[in-house]
Design an enzyme around this catalytic site. Structure first.
Site, PDB file in Angstrom:
ATOM      1  N   ARG A   1     -23.767  16.291  -2.246  1.00 47.73           N
ATOM      2  CA  ARG A   1     -24.641  15.690  -1.231  1.00 47.73           C
ATOM      3  C   ARG A   1     -24.214  16.297   0.099  1.00 47.73           C
ATOM      4  O   ARG A   1     -23.145  15.966   0.640  1.00 47.73           O
ATOM      5  CB  ARG A   1     -24.470  14.165  -1.237  1.00 47.73           C
ATOM      6  CG  ARG A   1     -25.318  13.423  -0.207  1.00 47.73           C
ATOM      7  CD  ARG A   1     -25.058  11.936  -0.288  1.00 47.73           C
ATOM      8  NE  ARG A   1     -25.619  11.220   0.843  1.00 47.73           N
ATOM      9  CZ  ARG A   1     -26.837  10.691   0.893  1.00 47.73           C
ATOM     10  NH1 ARG A   1     -27.622  10.801  -0.160  1.00 47.73           N
ATOM     11  NH2 ARG A   1     -27.272  10.052   1.955  1.00 47.73           N
TER      12      ARG A   1
ATOM     13  N   MET B   1     -29.479  10.710   8.816  1.00 49.76           N
ATOM     14  CA  MET B   1     -28.099  11.030   9.178  1.00 49.76           C
ATOM     15  C   MET B   1     -28.059  12.413   9.823  1.00 49.76           C
ATOM     16  O   MET B   1     -28.634  13.362   9.314  1.00 49.76           O
ATOM     17  CB  MET B   1     -27.226  11.005   7.911  1.00 49.76           C
ATOM     18  CG  MET B   1     -25.742  10.965   8.192  1.00 49.76           C
ATOM     19  SD  MET B   1     -24.798  10.851   6.648  1.00 49.76           S
ATOM     20  CE  MET B   1     -25.421   9.322   5.970  1.00 49.76           C
TER      21      MET B   1
ATOM     22  N   ARG C   1     -32.075   5.071  -9.666  1.00 54.77           N
ATOM     23  CA  ARG C   1     -31.310   6.272  -9.314  1.00 54.77           C
ATOM     24  C   ARG C   1     -30.325   6.588 -10.441  1.00 54.77           C
ATOM     25  O   ARG C   1     -30.197   7.731 -10.865  1.00 54.77           O
ATOM     26  CB  ARG C   1     -30.551   6.055  -7.998  1.00 54.77           C
ATOM     27  CG  ARG C   1     -31.372   6.183  -6.739  1.00 54.77           C
ATOM     28  CD  ARG C   1     -31.783   7.622  -6.443  1.00 54.77           C
ATOM     29  NE  ARG C   1     -30.626   8.497  -6.293  1.00 54.77           N
ATOM     30  CZ  ARG C   1     -29.926   8.647  -5.170  1.00 54.77           C
ATOM     31  NH1 ARG C   1     -30.269   7.973  -4.076  1.00 54.77           N
ATOM     32  NH2 ARG C   1     -28.900   9.482  -5.118  1.00 54.77           N
TER      33      ARG C   1
ATOM     34  N   CYS D   1     -36.554   4.526   0.031  1.00 57.44           N
ATOM     35  CA  CYS D   1     -35.380   5.104  -0.644  1.00 57.44           C
ATOM     36  C   CYS D   1     -34.067   4.456  -0.212  1.00 57.44           C
ATOM     37  O   CYS D   1     -33.044   4.673  -0.869  1.00 57.44           O
ATOM     38  CB  CYS D   1     -35.342   6.610  -0.428  1.00 57.44           C
ATOM     39  SG  CYS D   1     -35.432   7.111   1.310  1.00 57.44           S
TER      40      CYS D   1
ATOM     41  N   GLN E   1     -33.734  11.445  -5.927  1.00 60.09           N
ATOM     42  CA  GLN E   1     -34.429  10.253  -5.448  1.00 60.09           C
ATOM     43  C   GLN E   1     -35.870  10.220  -5.950  1.00 60.09           C
ATOM     44  O   GLN E   1     -36.364   9.193  -6.397  1.00 60.09           O
ATOM     45  CB  GLN E   1     -34.421  10.217  -3.916  1.00 60.09           C
ATOM     46  CG  GLN E   1     -35.176   9.044  -3.315  1.00 60.09           C
ATOM     47  CD  GLN E   1     -34.529   7.708  -3.633  1.00 60.09           C
ATOM     48  OE1 GLN E   1     -33.366   7.494  -3.331  1.00 60.09           O
ATOM     49  NE2 GLN E   1     -35.272   6.801  -4.252  1.00 60.09           N
TER      50      GLN E   1
ATOM     51  N   THR F   1     -25.852   6.986  -3.789  1.00 56.46           N
ATOM     52  CA  THR F   1     -25.587   8.235  -4.508  1.00 56.46           C
ATOM     53  C   THR F   1     -24.243   8.180  -5.205  1.00 56.46           C
ATOM     54  O   THR F   1     -24.122   8.548  -6.384  1.00 56.46           O
ATOM     55  CB  THR F   1     -25.661   9.432  -3.551  1.00 56.46           C
ATOM     56  OG1 THR F   1     -26.960   9.483  -2.965  1.00 56.46           O
ATOM     57  CG2 THR F   1     -25.391  10.728  -4.294  1.00 56.46           C
TER      58      THR F   1
ATOM     59  N   ASP G   1     -39.329   5.604   4.960  1.00 59.16           N
ATOM     60  CA  ASP G   1     -37.925   5.999   5.083  1.00 59.16           C
ATOM     61  C   ASP G   1     -37.535   5.828   6.544  1.00 59.16           C
ATOM     62  O   ASP G   1     -38.400   5.657   7.417  1.00 59.16           O
ATOM     63  CB  ASP G   1     -37.751   7.449   4.622  1.00 59.16           C
ATOM     64  CG  ASP G   1     -36.284   7.867   4.487  1.00 59.16           C
ATOM     65  OD1 ASP G   1     -35.405   6.984   4.554  1.00 59.16           O
ATOM     66  OD2 ASP G   1     -36.028   9.078   4.313  1.00 59.16           O
TER      67      ASP G   1
ATOM     68  N   SER H   1     -22.671   8.146   1.115  1.00 54.60           N
ATOM     69  CA  SER H   1     -23.807   7.373   0.615  1.00 54.60           C
ATOM     70  C   SER H   1     -23.330   6.371  -0.411  1.00 54.60           C
ATOM     71  O   SER H   1     -22.607   6.738  -1.347  1.00 54.60           O
ATOM     72  CB  SER H   1     -24.849   8.288  -0.031  1.00 54.60           C
ATOM     73  OG  SER H   1     -25.817   7.526  -0.739  1.00 54.60           O
TER      74      SER H   1
ATOM     75  N   HIS I   1     -34.505  16.030  -1.692  1.00 56.18           N
ATOM     76  CA  HIS I   1     -33.741  14.966  -2.360  1.00 56.18           C
ATOM     77  C   HIS I   1     -34.356  14.741  -3.750  1.00 56.18           C
ATOM     78  O   HIS I   1     -34.971  13.702  -4.004  1.00 56.18           O
ATOM     79  CB  HIS I   1     -33.811  13.698  -1.519  1.00 56.18           C
ATOM     80  CG  HIS I   1     -32.776  12.670  -1.840  1.00 56.18           C
ATOM     81  ND1 HIS I   1     -31.909  12.783  -2.919  1.00 56.18           N
ATOM     82  CD2 HIS I   1     -32.476  11.469  -1.256  1.00 56.18           C
ATOM     83  CE1 HIS I   1     -31.124  11.724  -2.968  1.00 56.18           C
ATOM     84  NE2 HIS I   1     -31.447  10.918  -1.969  1.00 56.18           N
TER      85      HIS I   1
ATOM     86  N   ASN J   1     -36.870  15.259   4.179  1.00 54.76           N
ATOM     87  CA  ASN J   1     -36.515  15.786   2.854  1.00 54.76           C
ATOM     88  C   ASN J   1     -37.159  14.997   1.712  1.00 54.76           C
ATOM     89  O   ASN J   1     -37.425  15.559   0.642  1.00 54.76           O
ATOM     90  CB  ASN J   1     -34.993  15.842   2.684  1.00 54.76           C
ATOM     91  CG  ASN J   1     -34.289  14.530   3.002  1.00 54.76           C
ATOM     92  OD1 ASN J   1     -34.928  13.507   3.276  1.00 54.76           O
ATOM     93  ND2 ASN J   1     -32.962  14.547   2.983  1.00 54.76           N
TER      94      ASN J   1
END
Length: 379
Positions: A178, A302, A365, A337, A208, A130, A297, A127, A205, A236
């Site tokens: 993660r 993934m 974030r 996000c 987020q 992240t 989203d 990511s 998450h 999520n």
């Protein structure tokens, strides 16, 4: 066996007082945070000074090999699910995020609470946001972050999760992970002797949603009493919104195709809390009316890319476009996000519109996570 001794000197209690223009939010109430120390305290402050400590390792089980020798993990706080904390603690972290964000925006680089500390970052899932947000945030506050990619550990394959947790605990002060399976983050926390922060799992998450809450407070003016409408897959992100809604009161609606609803136990948990109004619907047009925020989203996360073609067919009618935003009303903001598949779950025009705050979300974030790490480390 030779004794290993860790000593910490008493530091002077110089304090950094944030400027009067730097303040933070708790709903509609302006809150001042306590003064922030210029120094990174090794452990707990007693009587306004940092206490001297020494720890010797002999035949007894070794203490965690972080920068502070502590006998028990309960001195720290893992950050695994938002509803692990009460409303006051959540709002305190958001207040702290706003305060430290204002400090960093001012150009000050003297507040270094993470000085001398290291963070291991485990990425089973890659990511950009992240990694960069955690690594940059930890660095700006004085710390050093270590990136461990999918091939560096192969957690659960090359080495058991419990062993990874024990080893990394002896090198680092905090672990961020993660991962795919939610059980992996639970196992890391169970066996780690330092705080573990959930950077994302297939179930939730939380970092987020903390960034999203901070962004809403900045733009909408508050979190409590708002209406947040999520349009898309009950994934999520939705689970984390539901867990937040079980702690902080607001109206949360998830509009998704039949068969793609969020986890029923999580929905029931949020409803049982009796804090917020929770709705799950299959009608996005009706759902968005009167929304303060319309949230989207990707339709295939993934690990689900082989389902992408099928999901595009099923999710027809759930794209956030200009027409849907008009139904939401003129005050509605758009959030995502990221990364976004423009032209799929959201149109390019919506992302680029003046009421889109997706890039403010992305920036926050870092600031939300800084506050989470400060809380986790007891700083």
């Amino acid at each position: 066996m030779a004794a290993a001794v860790s000593g910490h000197c008493v530091l002077p209690t110089n304090k950094l007082s944030l400027s009067s223009s730097s303040s933070s939010f708790s709903g509609n109430v302006l809150v001042r945070l306590p003064q922030l120390s210029l120094f990174s305290p090794p452990s707990r402050a007693i009587g306004g000074k940092i206490s001297c400590q020494s720890s010797s390792v002999t035949s007894s089980p070794p203490a965690p090999a972080n920068s502070v020798f502590c006998s028990e993990k309960p001195q720290w706080n893992d950050f695994l699910h938002i509803d692990d904390f009460d409303k006051a603690t959540i709002m305190k972290m958001l207040d702290r995020a706003a305060e430290v964000k204002a400090l960093l925006k001012s150009g000050e680089r003297v507040y270094l609470p993470f000085k001398g500390k290291t963070m291991a970052m485990i990425f089973a899932k890659p990511s950009m946001r992240t990694r960069v947000s955690f690594e940059t945030g930890f660095f700006l506050l004085g710390g050093h972050a270590i990136y461990l990619g999918p091939d560096d550990i192969q957690m659960g394959k090359r080495e058991e999760t419990r062993d990874v947790a024990r080893v990394l605990s002896r090198y680092n002060d905090v672990i961020m992970a993660r991962v795919f399976a939610h059980q992996d983050i639970l196992d890391l926390a169970k066996y780690s002797s330092v705080p573990v922060i959930n950077g994302l799992t297939d179930y939730n998450h939380p970092c987020q949603i903390m960034a999203d809450a901070l962004t809403m407070i900045e733009h909408v003016g508050q979190l409590e009493g708002t209406k947040v409408v999520y349009v898309g897959d009950g994934n999520n992100i939705v689970h984390s919104w539901l867990l937040l809604a079980s702690v902080v009161p607001f109206h949360f609606v998830c509009a998704c195709p039949k068969g793609f609803e969020p986890d029923q136990k999580t929905v029931e948990k949020a409803r049982r809390a009796g804090i917020s109004k929770i709705e799950i619907t299959n009608d996005p047009k009706e759902a968005v009316r009167g929304a303060d925020v319309v949230y989207s989203d990707v339709w295939a996360s993934m690990g689900q890319k082989e389902e992408a073609a099928h999901r595009r067919q099923v999710f027809q009618g759930f794209q956030v476009d200009e027409q849907l935003m008009k139904l939401a009303g003129p005050r509605a903001y758009f959030m995502h996000c990221l990364p976004a598949e423009r032209g799929v779950e959201v149109t390019d025009a919506v992302i680029e519109a003046p009421n889109s705050i997706v890039f403010a979300q992305a920036e926050n974030r870092m600031h939300a996570q800084n506050a989470i790490m400060l809380h986790a480390l007891g700083l």
